[in-house]
Design an enzyme around this catalytic site. Structure first.
Site, mmCIF file in Angstrom:
data_model
loop_
_atom_site.group_PDB
_atom_site.id
_atom_site.type_symbol
_atom_site.label_atom_id
_atom_site.label_comp_id
_atom_site.label_asym_id
_atom_site.label_seq_id
_atom_site.Cartn_x
_atom_site.Cartn_y
_atom_site.Cartn_z
ATOM 1 N N ASP A 1 -19.558 40.015 27.741
ATOM 2 C CA ASP A 1 -18.292 39.566 28.244
ATOM 3 C C ASP A 1 -17.373 39.045 27.365
ATOM 4 O OD1 ASP A 1 -19.575 37.293 28.029
ATOM 5 O OD2 ASP A 1 -19.429 36.725 30.015
ATOM 6 N N HIS B 1 -15.549 47.958 -1.428
ATOM 7 C CA HIS B 1 -15.198 47.126 -0.097
ATOM 8 C C HIS B 1 -16.373 46.241 0.148
ATOM 9 C CE1 HIS B 1 -12.608 50.686 1.193
ATOM 10 N NE2 HIS B 1 -11.811 49.901 0.677
ATOM 11 N N ASP C 1 -10.207 39.579 -2.796
ATOM 12 C CA ASP C 1 -9.253 40.314 -2.241
ATOM 13 C C ASP C 1 -9.049 39.769 -0.927
ATOM 14 O OD1 ASP C 1 -7.467 42.161 -0.954
ATOM 15 O OD2 ASP C 1 -8.261 43.883 -1.954
ATOM 16 N N ASP D 1 -1.608 41.273 1.152
ATOM 17 C CA ASP D 1 -2.769 41.713 0.729
ATOM 18 C C ASP D 1 -2.872 41.414 -0.848
ATOM 19 O OD1 ASP D 1 -4.725 43.257 0.117
ATOM 20 O OD2 ASP D 1 -3.775 45.340 0.558
ATOM 21 N N HIS E 1 -9.875 54.267 -7.524
ATOM 22 C CA HIS E 1 -8.949 54.038 -6.234
ATOM 23 C C HIS E 1 -7.371 54.283 -6.753
ATOM 24 C CE1 HIS E 1 -7.500 50.056 -7.120
ATOM 25 N NE2 HIS E 1 -9.166 49.858 -7.180
ATOM 26 N N HIS F 1 -0.515 51.007 -1.929
ATOM 27 C CA HIS F 1 -0.265 51.668 -0.424
ATOM 28 C C HIS F 1 0.937 50.781 0.169
ATOM 29 C CE1 HIS F 1 -2.565 48.060 0.978
ATOM 30 N NE2 HIS F 1 -2.945 48.198 -0.007
ATOM 31 N N HIS G 1 -2.675 48.845 5.478
ATOM 32 C CA HIS G 1 -2.418 49.955 5.019
ATOM 33 C C HIS G 1 -1.406 50.746 6.016
ATOM 34 C CE1 HIS G 1 -6.677 50.103 2.863
ATOM 35 N NE2 HIS G 1 -5.842 49.430 2.446
ATOM 36 N N GLU H 1 -1.913 47.493 -7.378
ATOM 37 C CA GLU H 1 -3.438 46.779 -7.378
ATOM 38 C C GLU H 1 -4.288 47.788 -8.126
ATOM 39 O OE1 GLU H 1 -5.681 47.293 -3.694
ATOM 40 O OE2 GLU H 1 -3.924 47.951 -2.728
ATOM 41 N N TYR I 1 -13.501 48.726 -12.982
ATOM 42 C CA TYR I 1 -14.886 48.410 -12.207
ATOM 43 C C TYR I 1 -16.014 48.872 -13.127
ATOM 44 C CZ TYR I 1 -11.499 47.904 -8.727
ATOM 45 O OH TYR I 1 -10.260 47.465 -8.225
ATOM 46 N N ARG J 1 -9.746 43.515 -10.148
ATOM 47 C CA ARG J 1 -8.484 43.951 -9.734
ATOM 48 C C ARG J 1 -7.407 43.045 -9.671
ATOM 49 N NH1 ARG J 1 -10.904 46.211 -5.856
ATOM 50 N NH2 ARG J 1 -10.325 44.698 -3.983
ATOM 51 N N GLU K 1 -3.818 42.375 -7.604
ATOM 52 C CA GLU K 1 -3.010 43.106 -6.569
ATOM 53 C C GLU K 1 -1.787 42.213 -6.129
ATOM 54 O OE1 GLU K 1 -5.018 43.817 -2.851
ATOM 55 O OE2 GLU K 1 -3.660 45.342 -2.262
HETATM 56 N N1 GLY Z 1 -7.495 44.848 0.979
HETATM 57 C C1 GLY Z 1 -7.164 46.068 1.155
HETATM 58 C C2 GLY Z 1 -6.446 46.818 0.164
HETATM 59 O O1 GLY Z 1 -6.278 46.063 -0.971
HETATM 60 O O2 GLY Z 1 -6.238 47.921 0.297
HETATM 61 MN MN MN Z 2 -4.276 46.595 -0.735
HETATM 62 MN MN MN Z 3 -6.475 44.169 -1.134
#
Ligand code: GLY
Ligand code: MN
Ligand code: MN
Length: 445
Positions: free
Chosen positions: A35, A241, A258, A269, A348, A352, A359, A385, A389, A406, A408
């Site tokens: 619940d 991730h 991140d 982000d 990647h 975005h 996103h 970003e 790696y 990374r 970003e």
């Molecule tokens: N934190 C998700 C991305 O950087 O796309």
């Molecule tokens: Mn991002």
């Molecule tokens: Mn991110």
């Protein structure tokens, strides 16, 4: 809350529709277990048009016809004193109509019958089919209820438009109200990243660093993290991730974080990568400087008239040259880009759209061709970003093993170029080392 921007957006959508009726439901509550529900968050499209925060609500927009002007109609839960004692305030239709500046409001219990009435003789329905099977069935039932009245002269809409396609275009360009919220979300997350740089130390756990973020976000009024924070020490940084966040931090490793927050529906982000002990090693500094150079080149490529692809293109060129210089790859820049060999270390894209959804909504291309990337325009917001790696492998120098970096930032396209909303989070090697030297292993204030 300033209700004017929400009203303006409804008018813009109605103007675009010209004729017909739009149905935009909010998100359902989601059961977590038994619940207990997850913290409630409104559907982004519904929030964009109403600002109304309660579940079990639907917005219906009716474009004007003849002498009738356009109408915004809200369906929501009724007042319920008993339930409000347990679960908190409900506006009820009358107060909601007033507070959210709608033309009419009704109980959600009346929605299905009223929808069939409202749909009759409308030339078009604006709805987004295929996102929720229950909603698709509800809409089909209303259409069929109108079709069943064909013999008394009622007609169901002949056209169905995807209302999200139109809203996606609107959402791509942020208004001043949205930009202010995004700046606030960005600034809070910058403070949290600075805090983390001073809190992290060998022996502390990734989850303890995550807790610093959650504390700073809430302390400054953000409602939620914008997505599950990634707090990745050492080799975990090479898991894109990674969200387990359960390992101790070790001397000599990098920490990739991140993490961004949400403020009144708008996300930040940010990723920063820094050494757990406060000093970059030689190999770490080499990779870090390369990613920072790629990010600098990508940001320099953001201006009105450039395409969404240009920052990625700029970042990849710098990264590939660096991968060749560091002897991670062999060949020429053009050859490595052509073969895609760089994707072993950079798999990647460089960014975005960012907005209510991390996103965010909006097409990236305007057609199927390789050159059909969307042009950037003032008011668009996107992340930048790039990363690198490096998983252990026989053909990779040992000094680079398990280095994941990374960087970003969140960027607003302006009339003359762009503005970095997240500039307060340090990212040069000197700025990071200086901040960490000021106080490492500090407990949060
Ligand atoms: N934190 C998700 C991305 O950087 O796309
Ligand atoms: Mn991002
Ligand atoms: Mn991110």
């Amino acid at each position: 809350m300033n209700i004017t921007p929400f009203h303006q957006r409804r008018l813009s959508l109605l103007q675009h529709m010209q004729a017909g009726l739009a149905v935009i439901p909010t998100a359902p509550e989601q059961v977590r277990n038994r619940d207990t529900t997850y913290p409630y968050r409104a559907d982004s499209y519904f929030h964009y048009l109403t600002g109304f925060p309660e579940p079990e609500a639907v917005l219906v927009l009716v474009a004007g016809r003849g002498n009738d002007g356009p109408q915004s109609i809200l369906f929501c839960r009724e007042k319920d004193v008993d339930k409000e004692i347990w679960d908190g305030f409900r506006h009820g239709p009358e107060a909601a109509r007033e507070a959210f500046s709608c033309d009419a409001a009704f109980s959600i219990k009346e929605f299905d019958s009223k929808l069939a009435e409202l749909l009759a003789d409308q030339p078009a329905l604006w709805f987004s089919l295929g996102h929720d099977a229950d909603w698709d069935a509800r809409i089909a039932a209303a259409l069929n209820a109108v079709r069943a009245q064909a013999r008394v002269g009622r007609r169901a809409p002949a056209l169905i438009h995807d209302v999200r396609a139109t809203l996606d275009e609107m959402r791509l360009v942020k208004d001043d109200y949205e930009i202010a919220l995004m700046q606030k979300a960005a600034s809070i997350a910058c403070t949290a990243h600075r805090r983390a740089m001073q809190f992290a130390a060998p022996g502390r756990f990734e989850y303890a660093v995550e807790a610093e973020f959650l504390h700073e976000f809430r302390r400054q009024g953000s409602q939620y993290p914008a997505y599950p924070p990634i707090v990745a020490g050492g080799a975990n940084a090479c898991i894109l991730h990674y969200v387990d966040n359960n390992r101790p931090l070790r001397d000599g490793e990098l920490l990739l974080i991140d993490a961004g927050c949400e403020v009144d529906g708008y996300a930040s982000d940010i990723t920063r990568t820094f050494p757990v002990n406060g000093r970059f090693s030689g190999a770490q500094a080499d990779v870090y400087a390369l990613v920072l150079a790629a990010q600098t080149a990508a940001i320099a490529a953001i201006k009105p008239g450039a395409t969404f692809h240009d920052p990625h293109d700029a970042a990849v060129r710098v990264l590939v040259q660096g991968m060749l210089d560091l002897k991670l790859l062999e060949g020429s820049v053009a050859g490595v880009i052509e073969s895609g060999a760089f994707k072993r270390f950079y798999m990647h894209r460089t960014g975005h759209w960012l907005g209510m959804d991390v996103h965010d909504a909006g097409e990236y291309k305007t057609g199927p061709g390789d050159h059909d990337w969307r042009s950037l325009a003032p008011g668009m917001t996107l992340t930048v970003e790039p990363g690198c790696y490096i998983r252990p492998a026989d053909d990779v120098p040992v000094a680079f093993h398990n280095i994941g970096v990374r960087i970003e930032d969140d960027v607003l396209v302006t009339q003359s170029g762009c503005e970095i909303l997240t500039a307060d989070a340090p990212k040069t090697i000197a700025a990071i080392e200086e901040l960490m030297a000021e106080g490492q292993g500090l407990d949060g204030q």
